[in-house]
Scaffold this active site. Structure first.
Site, short mmCIF file in Angstrom:
data_model
loop_
_atom_site.label_atom_id
_atom_site.label_comp_id
_atom_site.label_asym_id
_atom_site.label_seq_id
_atom_site.Cartn_x
_atom_site.Cartn_y
_atom_site.Cartn_z
N ARG A 1 0.76 -1.33 -0.03
CA ARG A 1 -0.10 -0.14 -0.04
C ARG A 1 0.91 1.21 -0.09
O ARG A 1 0.42 2.23 -0.61
CB ARG A 1 -0.97 -0.02 1.18
N TYR B 1 -10.33 7.30 -10.97
CA TYR B 1 -11.45 8.44 -10.66
C TYR B 1 -11.12 8.80 -9.09
O TYR B 1 -10.58 8.02 -8.46
CB TYR B 1 -12.62 7.83 -10.80
N PRO B 2 -11.35 10.08 -8.77
CA PRO B 2 -11.26 10.56 -7.68
C PRO B 2 -12.86 10.33 -6.94
O PRO B 2 -13.71 10.14 -7.26
CB PRO B 2 -10.96 12.12 -7.56
N LYS C 1 -15.84 10.68 0.63
CA LYS C 1 -17.35 10.48 1.53
C LYS C 1 -17.76 11.28 1.84
O LYS C 1 -17.51 12.44 2.20
CB LYS C 1 -16.30 9.62 2.82
N HIS D 1 -16.86 -3.55 2.58
CA HIS D 1 -16.34 -3.19 1.34
C HIS D 1 -15.08 -4.09 1.01
O HIS D 1 -15.07 -4.37 0.06
CB HIS D 1 -15.88 -1.57 1.78
N GLN E 1 -6.00 -2.74 -6.84
CA GLN E 1 -6.28 -1.46 -6.65
C GLN E 1 -5.21 -0.82 -5.91
O GLN E 1 -4.74 -1.40 -5.19
CB GLN E 1 -7.96 -1.47 -5.78
N SER F 1 -20.31 2.70 -0.34
CA SER F 1 -20.45 3.49 -1.64
C SER F 1 -21.82 3.97 -1.94
O SER F 1 -21.88 5.04 -2.02
CB SER F 1 -19.98 2.69 -2.82
O1 76R Z 1 -6.61 -2.22 2.52
C1 76R Z 1 -7.06 -3.17 1.91
O2 76R Z 1 -6.63 -3.59 0.75
C2 76R Z 1 -8.04 -4.06 2.70
C3 76R Z 1 -9.29 -3.53 3.13
C4 76R Z 1 -9.72 -2.35 2.19
C5 76R Z 1 -9.57 -0.75 2.57
C6 76R Z 1 -9.24 -0.47 4.04
C7 76R Z 1 -10.06 -2.01 0.69
C8 76R Z 1 -10.28 -3.20 0.12
N1 76R Z 1 -10.28 -0.58 0.44
C9 76R Z 1 -10.03 -0.11 1.58
C10 76R Z 1 -10.06 1.23 1.52
MN1 76R Z 1 -11.11 -0.35 -1.51
N2 76R Z 1 -11.80 0.40 -3.02
C11 76R Z 1 -12.49 1.58 -3.36
C12 76R Z 1 -13.05 1.50 -4.35
O3 76R Z 1 -16.28 2.76 -6.70
C13 76R Z 1 -16.43 2.47 -5.44
O4 76R Z 1 -17.54 2.62 -4.94
C14 76R Z 1 -15.26 2.80 -4.63
C15 76R Z 1 -13.83 2.77 -5.29
C16 76R Z 1 -12.82 0.35 -5.32
C17 76R Z 1 -13.38 -0.19 -6.44
C18 76R Z 1 -12.10 -0.37 -4.32
C19 76R Z 1 -11.76 -1.71 -4.56
N3 76R Z 1 -11.20 1.73 -0.55
C20 76R Z 1 -10.66 2.25 0.50
C21 76R Z 1 -10.80 3.47 0.88
C22 76R Z 1 -10.29 4.62 1.76
C23 76R Z 1 -11.49 4.53 2.66
C24 76R Z 1 -11.15 5.33 4.07
O5 76R Z 1 -10.02 5.20 4.60
O6 76R Z 1 -12.16 5.67 4.55
C25 76R Z 1 -11.46 3.70 -0.27
C26 76R Z 1 -11.94 5.35 -0.95
C27 76R Z 1 -11.77 2.75 -1.28
C28 76R Z 1 -12.42 2.79 -2.41
N4 76R Z 1 -10.95 -1.98 -2.09
C29 76R Z 1 -10.53 -3.21 -1.34
C30 76R Z 1 -11.03 -2.53 -3.52
C31 76R Z 1 -10.36 -3.98 -3.50
C32 76R Z 1 -10.59 -4.49 -5.14
C33 76R Z 1 -10.32 -4.34 -2.49
C34 76R Z 1 -9.71 -5.61 -2.07
C35 76R Z 1 -8.23 -5.64 -1.91
C36 76R Z 1 -7.45 -6.86 -1.68
O7 76R Z 1 -7.95 -7.80 -0.77
O8 76R Z 1 -6.54 -7.13 -2.50
#
Ligand code: 76R
Length: 273
Positions: A155, A169-170, A173, A196, A209, A247
């Site tokens: 990360r 895309y940006p 929340k 999520h 991602q 989301s």
């Molecule tokens: O950190 C990790 O990978 C494990 C859990 C995880 C977190 C903390 C995770 C998993 N995400 C995290 C944080 Mn995510 N993610 C997005 C989008 O289009 C949308 O609706 C949302 C855009 C996608 C497609 C996506 C994919 N994630 C976040 C955060 C920060 C939030 C905060 O701190 O408040 C955002 C904005 C965000 C958005 N997420 C995953 C994915 C995928 C594919 C995973 C699984 C990753 C894996 O297990 O390898």
């Protein structure tokens, strides 16, 4: 001698997504020699950037006229990122690459990452009924700690694969009325984020991602960069996540950019330079 003070975050790297439109009428004013020279200059700059320590550069064509081409630059020092960005923009000559969108963010670790204590209480003792101090417990704990070390490194210091499809895309929340993410306590947010992540993990191997933080750095709060081998997986994950409460209830999105990672010589041909 350069006298600036480096701007290197305590942890993580700076990330710039840069999108350009090409002014073909300016380009056609150059002679063939000048055009060749310009492409050589950009090629050498890309090599220089890629040979800079802890620095990565992705090059891609954009699928629709929102932009022609883009770069994703990851490097620790904002001074270096800024200098590279200026040189990239001018590399083909003045007014040929016109920046039409850009985004600044930083790699970040997540505040929702499972801590060792949470994993011990909730998973090892709670779900798996293991007892502290037994060989099974110690082995499972070590497996978790190794996995987390690897995960955290990815990360903060990611090395991105050359998968062909790139989506950026940006997003932020929501902070309005009853749907204010920032007035939820940490436990509630962590539980929502667990849902999520469960959806996200089902795309393992299909979507890579990278979430980078941009609160205070750019218009939205995060940059979302998705790499895929098939655009249908990008469409599917973004669609499926719309139903996930994080989301559905709390996400707000900016513009979407879809690109194709290409080596530079192919990129030049693609964008008709
Ligand atoms: O950190 C990790 O990978 C494990 C859990 C995880 C977190 C903390 C995770 C998993 N995400 C995290 C944080 Mn995510 N993610 C997005 C989008 O289009 C949308 O609706 C949302 C855009 C996608 C497609 C996506 C994919 N994630 C976040 C955060 C920060 C939030 C905060 O701190 O408040 C955002 C904005 C965000 C958005 N997420 C995953 C994915 C995928 C594919 C995973 C699984 C990753 C894996 O297990 O390898």
């Amino acid at each position: 001698m350069s006298t600036h003070t480096p701007l290197i975050p305590r942890e993580g790297w700076h990330v710039m997504h840069l999108f350009y439109q090409i002014d073909h009428s300016q380009w056609q004013c150059l002679s063939q020699d000048e055009q060749r020279g310009a492409k050589t200059r950009l090629t050498q700059l890309v090599q220089e950037i890629r040979s800079t320590p802890d620095t990565h550069l992705l090059t891609f064509a954009i699928a629709t006229p929102k932009a022609d081409m883009g770069f994703m630059l990851l490097t620790p020092d904002l001074q270096v990122a800024n200098a590279f960005e200026k040189r990239l923009t001018l590399s083909l000559g003045a007014d040929i690459l016109n920046a039409c969108y850009s985004y600044l963010s930083q790699t970040e670790s997540s505040e929702y990452t499972t801590t060792t204590e949470q994993y011990v209480e909730e998973t090892l003792i709670g779900e798996k009924s293991l007892t502290r101090g037994t060989p099974e417990f110690d082995a499972a704990l070590k497996e978790f700690e190794d996995r987390m070390a690897h995960y955290l490194k990815h990360r903060l210091y990611p090395v991105l694969p050359d998968w062909p499809a790139i989506c950026f895309y940006p997003m932020s929340k929501r902070r309005s009325g009853n749907d204010n993410w920032y007035s939820l306590d940490h436990k509630a947010r962590r539980e929502l984020m667990a849902g999520h992540a469960r959806v996200g993990r089902t795309y393992s191997g299909r979507i890579l991602q990278l979430i980078t933080g941009s609160t205070g750095l750019d218009e939205y709060e995060w940059g979302v960069t998705l790499l895929a081998k098939d655009t249908i997986d990008i469409k599917a994950i973004v669609y499926e996540m719309r139903f996930d409460e994080v989301s559905a209830r709390y996400a707000e999105f900016g513009d979407f950019y879809i690109g194709m990672q290409l080596p530079l010589d192919e990129l030049f041909r693609r964008v008709c330079l």
